[in-house]
Design a protein around this motif. Sequence first.
Motif, PDB file in Angstrom:
ATOM      1  N   GLU A   1     -21.488   4.573  -9.502  1.00 46.07           N
ATOM      2  CA  GLU A   1     -21.501   3.333 -10.275  1.00 46.07           C
ATOM      3  C   GLU A   1     -21.917   3.607 -11.724  1.00 46.07           C
ATOM      4  O   GLU A   1     -21.437   2.974 -12.652  1.00 46.07           O
ATOM      5  CB  GLU A   1     -22.476   2.344  -9.629  1.00 46.07           C
ATOM      6  N   LEU A   2     -22.795   4.578 -11.917  1.00 48.36           N
ATOM      7  CA  LEU A   2     -23.307   4.884 -13.251  1.00 48.36           C
ATOM      8  C   LEU A   2     -22.368   5.751 -14.068  1.00 48.36           C
ATOM      9  O   LEU A   2     -22.209   5.540 -15.274  1.00 48.36           O
ATOM     10  CB  LEU A   2     -24.663   5.593 -13.140  1.00 48.36           C
ATOM     11  N   VAL A   3     -21.768   6.753 -13.437  1.00 42.32           N
ATOM     12  CA  VAL A   3     -21.007   7.751 -14.209  1.00 42.32           C
ATOM     13  C   VAL A   3     -19.543   7.848 -13.818  1.00 42.32           C
ATOM     14  O   VAL A   3     -18.795   8.603 -14.442  1.00 42.32           O
ATOM     15  CB  VAL A   3     -21.650   9.156 -14.077  1.00 42.32           C
ATOM     16  N   GLY A   4     -19.120   7.122 -12.809  1.00 42.57           N
ATOM     17  CA  GLY A   4     -17.754   7.230 -12.311  1.00 42.57           C
ATOM     18  C   GLY A   4     -17.716   8.209 -11.141  1.00 42.57           C
ATOM     19  O   GLY A   4     -18.510   9.146 -11.055  1.00 42.57           O
ATOM     20  N   ARG A   5     -16.791   7.978 -10.252  1.00 47.05           N
ATOM     21  CA  ARG A   5     -16.702   8.763  -9.027  1.00 47.05           C
ATOM     22  C   ARG A   5     -16.446  10.241  -9.301  1.00 47.05           C
ATOM     23  O   ARG A   5     -17.056  11.106  -8.680  1.00 47.05           O
ATOM     24  CB  ARG A   5     -15.609   8.179  -8.123  1.00 47.05           C
ATOM     25  N   ASP A   6     -15.552  10.560 -10.243  1.00 53.12           N
ATOM     26  CA  ASP A   6     -15.222  11.971 -10.497  1.00 53.12           C
ATOM     27  C   ASP A   6     -16.411  12.749 -11.042  1.00 53.12           C
ATOM     28  O   ASP A   6     -16.695  13.866 -10.597  1.00 53.12           O
ATOM     29  CB  ASP A   6     -14.008  12.092 -11.416  1.00 53.12           C
ATOM     30  N   VAL A   7     -17.148  12.171 -11.983  1.00 47.13           N
ATOM     31  CA  VAL A   7     -18.320  12.846 -12.552  1.00 47.13           C
ATOM     32  C   VAL A   7     -19.413  12.956 -11.493  1.00 47.13           C
ATOM     33  O   VAL A   7     -20.078  13.990 -11.383  1.00 47.13           O
ATOM     34  CB  VAL A   7     -18.828  12.121 -13.815  1.00 47.13           C
ATOM     35  N   ALA A   8     -19.598  11.903 -10.707  1.00 45.07           N
ATOM     36  CA  ALA A   8     -20.601  11.944  -9.641  1.00 45.07           C
ATOM     37  C   ALA A   8     -20.300  13.067  -8.661  1.00 45.07           C
ATOM     38  O   ALA A   8     -21.208  13.794  -8.240  1.00 45.07           O
ATOM     39  CB  ALA A   8     -20.644  10.601  -8.909  1.00 45.07           C
ATOM     40  N   LYS A   9     -19.034  13.229  -8.323  1.00 45.76           N
ATOM     41  CA  LYS A   9     -18.660  14.307  -7.411  1.00 45.76           C
ATOM     42  C   LYS A   9     -18.959  15.665  -8.027  1.00 45.76           C
ATOM     43  O   LYS A   9     -19.535  16.536  -7.368  1.00 45.76           O
ATOM     44  CB  LYS A   9     -17.173  14.212  -7.050  1.00 45.76           C
ATOM     45  N   GLU A  10     -18.568  15.851  -9.286  1.00 46.50           N
ATOM     46  CA  GLU A  10     -18.816  17.145  -9.930  1.00 46.50           C
ATOM     47  C   GLU A  10     -20.305  17.472  -9.962  1.00 46.50           C
ATOM     48  O   GLU A  10     -20.717  18.569  -9.579  1.00 46.50           O
ATOM     49  CB  GLU A  10     -18.264  17.162 -11.361  1.00 46.50           C
ATOM     50  N   LEU A  11     -21.120  16.532 -10.401  1.00 50.36           N
ATOM     51  CA  LEU A  11     -22.556  16.785 -10.496  1.00 50.36           C
ATOM     52  C   LEU A  11     -23.172  17.019  -9.121  1.00 50.36           C
ATOM     53  O   LEU A  11     -24.036  17.881  -8.960  1.00 50.36           O
ATOM     54  CB  LEU A  11     -23.261  15.623 -11.209  1.00 50.36           C
ATOM     55  N   THR A  12     -22.731  16.260  -8.131  1.00 48.51           N
ATOM     56  CA  THR A  12     -23.277  16.403  -6.778  1.00 48.51           C
ATOM     57  C   THR A  12     -22.858  17.714  -6.137  1.00 48.51           C
ATOM     58  O   THR A  12     -23.679  18.406  -5.530  1.00 48.51           O
ATOM     59  CB  THR A  12     -22.824  15.215  -5.906  1.00 48.51           C
ATOM     60  N   TYR A  13     -21.586  18.078  -6.274  1.00 40.46           N
ATOM     61  CA  TYR A  13     -21.088  19.297  -5.628  1.00 40.46           C
ATOM     62  C   TYR A  13     -21.597  20.573  -6.286  1.00 40.46           C
ATOM     63  O   TYR A  13     -21.732  21.594  -5.635  1.00 40.46           O
ATOM     64  CB  TYR A  13     -19.561  19.339  -5.648  1.00 40.46           C
ATOM     65  N   THR A  14     -21.880  20.512  -7.604  1.00 43.07           N
ATOM     66  CA  THR A  14     -22.286  21.730  -8.318  1.00 43.07           C
ATOM     67  C   THR A  14     -23.781  21.841  -8.527  1.00 43.07           C
ATOM     68  O   THR A  14     -24.304  22.945  -8.683  1.00 43.07           O
ATOM     69  CB  THR A  14     -21.613  21.816  -9.700  1.00 43.07           C
ATOM     70  N   GLY A  15     -24.492  20.721  -8.600  1.00 43.91           N
ATOM     71  CA  GLY A  15     -25.913  20.758  -8.923  1.00 43.91           C
ATOM     72  C   GLY A  15     -26.150  21.147 -10.370  1.00 43.91           C
ATOM     73  O   GLY A  15     -27.242  21.581 -10.742  1.00 43.91           O
ATOM     74  N   ARG A  16     -25.118  20.966 -11.210  1.00 45.30           N
ATOM     75  CA  ARG A  16     -25.217  21.340 -12.617  1.00 45.30           C
ATOM     76  C   ARG A  16     -26.299  20.525 -13.318  1.00 45.30           C
ATOM     77  O   ARG A  16     -26.413  19.321 -13.131  1.00 45.30           O
ATOM     78  CB  ARG A  16     -23.866  21.111 -13.310  1.00 45.30           C
ATOM     79  N   VAL A  17     -27.121  21.209 -14.114  1.00 43.23           N
ATOM     80  CA  VAL A  17     -28.172  20.566 -14.899  1.00 43.23           C
ATOM     81  C   VAL A  17     -27.563  20.129 -16.230  1.00 43.23           C
ATOM     82  O   VAL A  17     -26.831  20.900 -16.869  1.00 43.23           O
ATOM     83  CB  VAL A  17     -29.354  21.541 -15.129  1.00 43.23           C
ATOM     84  N   ILE A  18     -27.875  18.922 -16.646  1.00 41.94           N
ATOM     85  CA  ILE A  18     -27.368  18.417 -17.923  1.00 41.94           C
ATOM     86  C   ILE A  18     -28.538  18.103 -18.847  1.00 41.94           C
ATOM     87  O   ILE A  18     -29.648  17.823 -18.389  1.00 41.94           O
ATOM     88  CB  ILE A  18     -26.480  17.177 -17.726  1.00 41.94           C
ATOM     89  N   ASP A  19     -28.281  18.147 -20.148  1.00 45.97           N
ATOM     90  CA  ASP A  19     -29.341  17.826 -21.113  1.00 45.97           C
ATOM     91  C   ASP A  19     -29.300  16.334 -21.440  1.00 45.97           C
ATOM     92  O   ASP A  19     -28.426  15.597 -20.971  1.00 45.97           O
ATOM     93  CB  ASP A  19     -29.210  18.686 -22.371  1.00 45.97           C
ATOM     94  N   GLY A  20     -30.254  15.894 -22.242  1.00 47.65           N
ATOM     95  CA  GLY A  20     -30.371  14.480 -22.578  1.00 47.65           C
ATOM     96  C   GLY A  20     -29.163  13.925 -23.298  1.00 47.65           C
ATOM     97  O   GLY A  20     -28.755  12.785 -23.052  1.00 47.65           O
ATOM     98  N   THR A  21     -28.567  14.716 -24.178  1.00 49.78           N
ATOM     99  CA  THR A  21     -27.397  14.249 -24.922  1.00 49.78           C
ATOM    100  C   THR A  21     -26.242  13.967 -23.963  1.00 49.78           C
ATOM    101  O   THR A  21     -25.575  12.932 -24.055  1.00 49.78           O
ATOM    102  CB  THR A  21     -26.987  15.282 -25.982  1.00 49.78           C
ATOM    103  N   GLU A  22     -26.004  14.908 -23.030  1.00 49.91           N
ATOM    104  CA  GLU A  22     -24.927  14.685 -22.068  1.00 49.91           C
ATOM    105  C   GLU A  22     -25.277  13.539 -21.119  1.00 49.91           C
ATOM    106  O   GLU A  22     -24.410  12.750 -20.742  1.00 49.91           O
ATOM    107  CB  GLU A  22     -24.608  15.951 -21.278  1.00 49.91           C
TER     108      GLU A  22
END
Length: 135
Positions: free
Chosen positions: A19-40
């Motif tokens: 709901e916050l970032v869209g389904r595609d971005v949520a999947k990417e972040l969830t599947y990878t565990g990628r850390v993002i900075d404050g700007t992103e």
Amino acid sequence: MEIRWGLVPDMTGTQLLPELVGRDVAKELTYTGRVIDGTEAARLGLATRTETDPLDTALSLVREITGKNPHAVRHAKRLLELAGRMGVADGFAAEQTAIRDLIGSPNQVEAVRANLDSRTPAYRDPAPASSRSTA
């Protein structure tokens, strides 16, 4: 980050993140565990913004919000929390109920008068009955 530990997000993370970032971005972040900075995080909608002095900015925002009709702020908070969690017709009905509760109330009249007089409003906000002491 849970994927790094062989888990999935909990505490409704899988339900709210799309709901916050869209389904595609949520999947990417969830599947990878990628850390993002404050700007992103701000770009993705996980943070409102980044600031060089976050405390000063937060305190300024608090002062601005607390300068508004507290009853209207409470209604707005409740309505915004309902958004997307109920049908549009039910959300519209909830808005109409809030408007009926607010229009002509002492704080709403004070908001109008203060704006017309170009002065700071003086709202009254008695504590809700549930928070009053019974002693």
